[in-house]
Structure formats: C-alpha cells, structure tokens
Design a protein around this motif. Structure first.
Motif, mmCIF file in Angstrom:
data_model
loop_
_atom_site.group_PDB
_atom_site.id
_atom_site.type_symbol
_atom_site.label_atom_id
_atom_site.label_comp_id
_atom_site.label_asym_id
_atom_site.label_seq_id
_atom_site.Cartn_x
_atom_site.Cartn_y
_atom_site.Cartn_z
ATOM 1 N N VAL A 48 18.534 51.551 -10.635
ATOM 2 C CA VAL A 48 19.753 50.750 -10.607
ATOM 3 C C VAL A 48 20.969 51.671 -10.618
ATOM 4 O O VAL A 48 21.054 52.584 -11.455
ATOM 5 N N VAL A 49 21.885 51.433 -9.701
ATOM 6 C CA VAL A 49 23.145 52.173 -9.662
ATOM 7 C C VAL A 49 24.143 51.382 -10.492
ATOM 8 O O VAL A 49 24.585 50.294 -10.087
ATOM 9 N N ASP A 50 24.461 51.894 -11.653
ATOM 10 C CA ASP A 50 25.305 51.192 -12.616
ATOM 11 C C ASP A 50 26.707 51.778 -12.588
ATOM 12 O O ASP A 50 26.902 52.934 -12.914
ATOM 13 N N GLY A 51 27.685 50.972 -12.164
ATOM 14 C CA GLY A 51 29.061 51.432 -12.183
ATOM 15 C C GLY A 51 29.690 51.628 -10.826
ATOM 16 O O GLY A 51 30.874 51.980 -10.745
ATOM 17 N N ASP A 52 28.908 51.449 -9.771
ATOM 18 C CA ASP A 52 29.459 51.575 -8.429
ATOM 19 C C ASP A 52 28.509 50.885 -7.469
ATOM 20 O O ASP A 52 27.410 50.465 -7.839
ATOM 21 N N ALA A 53 28.912 50.795 -6.215
ATOM 22 C CA ALA A 53 28.079 50.141 -5.211
ATOM 23 C C ALA A 53 27.067 51.118 -4.633
ATOM 24 O O ALA A 53 27.411 52.244 -4.289
ATOM 25 N N VAL A 54 25.821 50.677 -4.543
ATOM 26 C CA VAL A 54 24.784 51.529 -3.989
ATOM 27 C C VAL A 54 25.108 51.914 -2.547
ATOM 28 O O VAL A 54 24.729 52.993 -2.076
ATOM 29 N N SER A 55 25.853 51.057 -1.860
ATOM 30 C CA SER A 55 26.198 51.322 -0.467
ATOM 31 C C SER A 55 27.162 52.500 -0.311
ATOM 32 O O SER A 55 27.337 53.012 0.797
ATOM 33 N N ALA A 56 27.768 52.940 -1.390
ATOM 34 C CA ALA A 56 28.712 54.054 -1.333
ATOM 35 C C ALA A 56 28.026 55.413 -1.292
ATOM 36 O O ALA A 56 28.687 56.441 -1.107
ATOM 37 N N TYR A 57 26.707 55.440 -1.474
ATOM 38 C CA TYR A 57 25.983 56.700 -1.648
ATOM 39 C C TYR A 57 24.839 56.871 -0.658
ATOM 40 O O TYR A 57 24.260 55.896 -0.179
ATOM 41 N N CYS A 58 24.525 58.131 -0.416
ATOM 42 C CA CYS A 58 23.228 58.500 0.141
ATOM 43 C C CYS A 58 22.324 58.782 -1.065
ATOM 44 O O CYS A 58 22.760 59.415 -2.035
ATOM 45 N N LEU A 59 21.106 58.314 -0.994
ATOM 46 C CA LEU A 59 20.244 58.311 -2.172
ATOM 47 C C LEU A 59 18.907 58.982 -1.890
ATOM 48 O O LEU A 59 18.340 58.832 -0.811
ATOM 49 N N GLY A 60 18.423 59.663 -2.896
ATOM 50 C CA GLY A 60 17.140 60.323 -2.740
ATOM 51 C C GLY A 60 16.252 60.136 -3.940
ATOM 52 O O GLY A 60 16.717 59.842 -5.045
ATOM 53 N N TRP A 61 14.965 60.294 -3.714
ATOM 54 C CA TRP A 61 13.987 60.381 -4.788
ATOM 55 C C TRP A 61 13.435 61.811 -4.798
ATOM 56 O O TRP A 61 13.080 62.350 -3.744
ATOM 57 N N PHE A 62 13.360 62.365 -5.974
ATOM 58 C CA PHE A 62 12.792 63.691 -6.190
ATOM 59 C C PHE A 62 11.687 63.581 -7.221
ATOM 60 O O PHE A 62 11.615 62.604 -7.971
#
Length: 123
Positions: free
Chosen positions: A22-36
C-alpha cells in the motif's frame, strides 16, 4: 509517503502467494514501482518493475511465474507469485521512484522502501 507490505508467509514448493504494498500518503500513479528481494547473506536484487504507463519488466529468474500489477483506485501494488520454489525464499521489499530513468533493477534509483515481508518456500 510510506510503503506498507503484506502477504508474505510460508508455502510448499509449487505453491502461490500474493504480496501487497500500500502506498500511504500519495497516489500510486505518481511512481514507478518495483519489487526487490534479499535472501539471507545475499545482495538485494530486482524482481519486477512497473512504470507509470503500466509497462512491466521481470528478472529472468521469475519471468512467467510472477506478475506485478497495481490498482490505482486502491493505491496498491501487487506481486502474484506462482510456482514458487526454495530459491524464491527471501525478504521481499516494494520500492518507489519518481523517475523512469536508469536501470529498473538498480536499487539506488529508488527513494522510498517498505519494511519488507518474508517469503519462505519449503521443498
């Protein structure tokens, strides 16, 4: 902004898990996201990546078994993991960056990290 992971656990080889972030505090659409992921005693490595357009990239070791996705309405990133094997055992982290520049698996490009969730696969 905080990233909060969940969904880890212990499974038998061949099993499945779905991780959430969960992205808490901003919109997930604002970021590029990765899993490590980081196995004990090893370097942290990139697993999967999704950019702002929804385009995805995977490490060779998980291609065809893992699926990264996001739900903008729920502000949540997912990692569906199928056909798990003991080599997938690691602490899994989600991470966010605002730019799509640079190598997706370069962890130095990410500015926000979750706390991690443990995945253990028994043989």
């Amino acid at each position: 902004v905080q990233l909060v992971e969940s969904g880890g656990g212990s499974v038998q080889s061949g099993g499945s898990l779905r991780l959430s972030c969960v992205v808490d505090g901003d919109a997930v659409s604002a970021y590029c996201l990765g899993w490590f992921r980081q196995p004990v005693g090893k370097e942290r490595e990139g697993v999967a990546f999704i950019d702002g357009n929804g385009d995805t990239t995977y490490a060779d070791s998980v291609q065809g078994r893992f699926t990264i996705s996001k739900d903008n309405a729920k502000n949540t990133l997912y990692l569906q993991m199928n056909s798990l094997n003991p080599n997938d055992t690691a602490m899994y982290y989600c991470a966010a960056r605002t730019s799509n520049d640079g190598l997706w698996y370069d962890r130095r490009q990410y500015t926000i990290w979750g706390q991690g969730t443990q995945v253990t696969v028994a043989s």
